[in-house]
Design a protein around this motif. Sequence first.
Motif, mmCIF file in Angstrom:
data_model
loop_
_atom_site.group_PDB
_atom_site.id
_atom_site.type_symbol
_atom_site.label_atom_id
_atom_site.label_comp_id
_atom_site.label_asym_id
_atom_site.label_seq_id
_atom_site.Cartn_x
_atom_site.Cartn_y
_atom_site.Cartn_z
ATOM 1 N N ALA A 12 0.623 4.946 15.999
ATOM 2 C CA ALA A 12 0.447 3.783 16.871
ATOM 3 C C ALA A 12 -0.008 2.556 16.088
ATOM 4 O O ALA A 12 0.321 1.432 16.449
ATOM 5 N N LEU A 13 -0.749 2.758 15.032
ATOM 6 C CA LEU A 13 -1.151 1.634 14.199
ATOM 7 C C LEU A 13 -0.058 1.239 13.216
ATOM 8 O O LEU A 13 0.077 0.074 12.863
ATOM 9 N N GLY A 14 0.741 2.193 12.783
ATOM 10 C CA GLY A 14 1.757 1.923 11.777
ATOM 11 C C GLY A 14 3.027 1.306 12.315
ATOM 12 O O GLY A 14 3.655 0.469 11.646
ATOM 13 N N LEU A 15 3.448 1.690 13.508
ATOM 14 C CA LEU A 15 4.713 1.175 14.047
ATOM 15 C C LEU A 15 4.703 -0.332 14.299
ATOM 16 O O LEU A 15 5.668 -1.005 13.932
ATOM 17 N N PRO A 16 3.662 -0.901 14.884
ATOM 18 C CA PRO A 16 3.673 -2.370 15.029
ATOM 19 C C PRO A 16 3.750 -3.089 13.685
ATOM 20 O O PRO A 16 4.424 -4.108 13.565
ATOM 21 N N PHE A 17 3.091 -2.534 12.667
ATOM 22 C CA PHE A 17 3.163 -3.134 11.337
ATOM 23 C C PHE A 17 4.594 -3.092 10.807
ATOM 24 O O PHE A 17 5.091 -4.076 10.250
ATOM 25 N N LEU A 18 5.271 -1.969 10.979
ATOM 26 C CA LEU A 18 6.647 -1.854 10.492
ATOM 27 C C LEU A 18 7.597 -2.774 11.254
ATOM 28 O O LEU A 18 8.498 -3.367 10.666
ATOM 29 N N ILE A 19 7.399 -2.899 12.555
ATOM 30 C CA ILE A 19 8.246 -3.800 13.348
ATOM 31 C C ILE A 19 8.024 -5.243 12.910
ATOM 32 O O ILE A 19 8.980 -6.007 12.725
ATOM 33 N N LEU A 20 6.764 -5.622 12.711
ATOM 34 C CA LEU A 20 6.467 -6.974 12.245
ATOM 35 C C LEU A 20 7.062 -7.212 10.862
ATOM 36 O O LEU A 20 7.646 -8.268 10.602
ATOM 37 N N LEU A 21 6.958 -6.234 10.000
ATOM 38 C CA LEU A 21 7.524 -6.365 8.658
ATOM 39 C C LEU A 21 9.036 -6.516 8.714
ATOM 40 O O LEU A 21 9.619 -7.328 7.975
ATOM 41 N N ALA A 22 9.696 -5.767 9.595
ATOM 42 C CA ALA A 22 11.148 -5.880 9.727
ATOM 43 C C ALA A 22 11.552 -7.253 10.242
ATOM 44 O O ALA A 22 12.530 -7.843 9.771
ATOM 45 N N LEU A 23 10.803 -7.785 11.197
ATOM 46 C CA LEU A 23 11.114 -9.118 11.727
ATOM 47 C C LEU A 23 10.904 -10.199 10.680
ATOM 48 O O LEU A 23 11.727 -11.100 10.524
ATOM 49 N N VAL A 24 9.808 -10.114 9.962
ATOM 50 C CA VAL A 24 9.516 -11.127 8.945
ATOM 51 C C VAL A 24 10.503 -11.041 7.800
ATOM 52 O O VAL A 24 10.988 -12.054 7.303
ATOM 53 N N SER A 25 10.829 -9.832 7.372
ATOM 54 C CA SER A 25 11.728 -9.693 6.225
ATOM 55 C C SER A 25 13.141 -10.143 6.561
ATOM 56 O O SER A 25 13.844 -10.685 5.708
ATOM 57 N N SER A 26 13.582 -9.939 7.802
ATOM 58 C CA SER A 26 14.933 -10.379 8.155
ATOM 59 C C SER A 26 15.001 -11.892 8.279
ATOM 60 O O SER A 26 16.036 -12.496 8.033
ATOM 61 N N ALA A 27 13.894 -12.538 8.634
ATOM 62 C CA ALA A 27 13.888 -13.982 8.808
ATOM 63 C C ALA A 27 13.715 -14.726 7.488
ATOM 64 O O ALA A 27 14.291 -15.775 7.292
ATOM 65 N N SER A 28 12.950 -14.169 6.564
ATOM 66 C CA SER A 28 12.640 -14.914 5.347
ATOM 67 C C SER A 28 13.427 -14.451 4.131
ATOM 68 O O SER A 28 13.205 -14.955 3.047
ATOM 69 N N GLY A 29 14.293 -13.493 4.280
ATOM 70 C CA GLY A 29 15.113 -13.048 3.163
ATOM 71 C C GLY A 29 14.394 -12.139 2.181
ATOM 72 O O GLY A 29 14.770 -12.069 1.015
ATOM 73 N N VAL A 30 13.366 -11.425 2.622
ATOM 74 C CA VAL A 30 12.661 -10.485 1.760
ATOM 75 C C VAL A 30 13.573 -9.294 1.491
ATOM 76 O O VAL A 30 14.386 -8.911 2.327
ATOM 77 N N SER A 31 13.451 -8.707 0.337
ATOM 78 C CA SER A 31 14.281 -7.568 -0.051
ATOM 79 C C SER A 31 14.115 -6.393 0.918
ATOM 80 O O SER A 31 13.024 -6.165 1.453
ATOM 81 N N ALA A 32 15.177 -5.651 1.118
ATOM 82 C CA ALA A 32 15.139 -4.503 2.029
ATOM 83 C C ALA A 32 14.267 -3.375 1.491
ATOM 84 O O ALA A 32 13.789 -2.538 2.254
ATOM 85 N N SER A 33 14.038 -3.348 0.202
ATOM 86 C CA SER A 33 13.206 -2.287 -0.368
ATOM 87 C C SER A 33 11.746 -2.415 0.062
ATOM 88 O O SER A 33 10.999 -1.446 0.000
ATOM 89 N N VAL A 34 11.336 -3.600 0.495
ATOM 90 C CA VAL A 34 9.959 -3.783 0.966
ATOM 91 C C VAL A 34 9.719 -2.927 2.203
ATOM 92 O O VAL A 34 8.676 -2.277 2.325
ATOM 93 N N LEU A 35 10.683 -2.903 3.124
ATOM 94 C CA LEU A 35 10.548 -2.086 4.326
ATOM 95 C C LEU A 35 10.500 -0.604 3.975
ATOM 96 O O LEU A 35 9.703 0.150 4.524
ATOM 97 N N THR A 36 11.316 -0.179 3.039
ATOM 98 C CA THR A 36 11.313 1.221 2.615
ATOM 99 C C THR A 36 9.983 1.594 1.975
ATOM 100 O O THR A 36 9.437 2.667 2.249
ATOM 101 N N ASN A 37 9.475 0.729 1.136
ATOM 102 C CA ASN A 37 8.180 0.995 0.504
ATOM 103 C C ASN A 37 7.059 1.039 1.539
ATOM 104 O O ASN A 37 6.160 1.875 1.454
#
Length: 66
Positions: A12-37
Motif C-alpha cells: 500500500a505504501l509502494g504502489l502510490p510511489f510507483l504510480i507517481l514515478l510512472a507519471l513523472v517519468s512519462s511526462a519528463s522523459g526519464v529513462s524507463a530503467s528508473v521504473l524498473t529499478n
Amino acid sequence: MPRSFLAVFAIALGLPFLILLALVSSASGVSASVLTNALGLVVMSVVLVLVVYEIKRIADLPPDTH
C-alpha cells in the motif's frame, strides 16, 4: 502484527510511489530503467521487512519450540 498485514502495508505504501514515478517519468522523459529499478527496490524492501519480522518471530519463541 501478522505477516500478511505487513505485506499489504508495504504494498500500500509502494504502489502510490510507483504510480507517481510512472507519471513523472512519462511526462519528463526519464529513462524507463528508473521504473524498473524502483520496482526492484520496492520488492526487495518488502522481502527484507518480511525476513526481519520472521527472524524476530522465531527469536521470540520459547526455547523448547525451536
